[in-house]
Design a protein around this motif. Sequence first.
Motif, mmCIF file in Angstrom:
data_model
loop_
_atom_site.group_PDB
_atom_site.id
_atom_site.type_symbol
_atom_site.label_atom_id
_atom_site.label_comp_id
_atom_site.label_asym_id
_atom_site.label_seq_id
_atom_site.Cartn_x
_atom_site.Cartn_y
_atom_site.Cartn_z
ATOM 1 N N ALA A 21 1.653 7.263 -8.137
ATOM 2 C CA ALA A 21 2.210 8.615 -8.197
ATOM 3 C C ALA A 21 1.244 9.571 -8.898
ATOM 4 C CB ALA A 21 3.556 8.586 -8.929
ATOM 5 N N GLY B 215 4.647 3.505 -4.889
ATOM 6 C CA GLY B 215 4.909 4.522 -5.899
ATOM 7 C C GLY B 215 4.409 5.890 -5.486
ATOM 8 N N CYS C 228 6.674 7.316 -2.691
ATOM 9 C CA CYS C 228 8.000 7.630 -3.233
ATOM 10 C C CYS C 228 7.971 8.960 -3.975
ATOM 11 C CB CYS C 228 8.461 6.507 -4.158
ATOM 12 S SG CYS C 228 10.069 6.802 -4.928
ATOM 13 N N SER C 229 6.922 9.178 -4.756
ATOM 14 C CA SER C 229 6.802 10.447 -5.475
ATOM 15 C C SER C 229 6.669 11.617 -4.496
ATOM 16 C CB SER C 229 5.586 10.400 -6.410
ATOM 17 O OG SER C 229 5.490 11.593 -7.166
ATOM 18 N N SER D 102 9.448 6.448 -8.991
ATOM 19 C CA SER D 102 8.398 5.801 -8.209
ATOM 20 C C SER D 102 8.046 4.453 -8.819
ATOM 21 C CB SER D 102 7.162 6.701 -8.156
ATOM 22 O OG SER D 102 7.464 7.937 -7.543
#
Length: 354
Positions: free
Chosen positions: A238, A76, A79-80, A115
């Motif tokens: 995130a 997460g 991804c963020s 995320s």
Amino acid sequence: MMNKHARTRLLAYSTPLILSAILLALVVAVTLFGDKALARMAAETLIRVVLVVGLWIFAGNSGVISFGHAGYMAIGAYCSAWLTLKPQMKALFLPDLPAWLAGAEWPMLPAALASGGLAALVALLSGAAILRLTGIAASIASFAFLAIVNTVYSNWEGVTGATSSVVGLERYVDQWVALAWAVAAIVVANVYANSGSGLALRATREDEIAARASGIDMYRHRLLSLVISGFFTGVSGALLGHYIGVLNPDNFYLGITFISLAMLVVGGIGSLSGAVTGVLALSILIELLVRGEQGVGIGAATFALPGGTQEIAIGVVMILVLILRPSGLTGGREFRLARPAWPKPAPRNQIKTN
């Protein structure tokens, strides 16, 4: 007048209200006090609430201890970063990102949701294999998943920066943003715990053989809880990335795994209230120990705790809780409103007399 079933559900759903009120009171007090160090502590504590409540959704309801949730947290967080970093920063630190991702510059909320969604998807795929195992075998497999994620992210230099830190994330997360996500995690966790799937999953936690004999599909319910758990764990990653502004794979490995499980055990893995209580209790202890290690001035002298005191103290607390109160500080009970003294209906055949 409400029937008994409706009253029971109403009392069950009072838990998120009480927990949210406690967290709101903490944030309001910190904000009014105006101390930056306390505001930092509150934000970190609330991010931990999102993480530990996410972990509780799976571990608390299934009874399976997971060592792999820090992996979903890393997924997460990165991804963020892929979605929100400036394209110039990505070209510098993450040159091997696909073109569509290298040019992406999403708003913060959609990036956080994406995320969590990616972490949930990975939880679905990994859980499809891991959850075919039970007991300690599933826990060991979850640790193997964590090791795989850490190894990949520590060596995928053009996409994750490998062991070099990714910097430049916008630091938009404060105590209020973290509070909103903490409340959302608590509400969803409570709704799931009181749903048909949550009740069935807790039945498998108490007695797998009896639950299977009753027709409960343990695999399906565990997988669903892991997906929901993975979403909030990914969101916590995130939030952490956008709180400190820097990402490194080591931030999502053994250290965060140990502290999240410690909070769950100390508070009480048997209840949502225990998960939140454990976060608050250990976060306060950690803050006191950190300040003690930095040194406390008394008159002309400065006294400081030796390095490593924090880890030793947390270990000692865990041992004492496991010995003296194995079910945690809350004893496995939820915080709920007091049960009202509902009047008992008069017998139908009661005869009135003067």
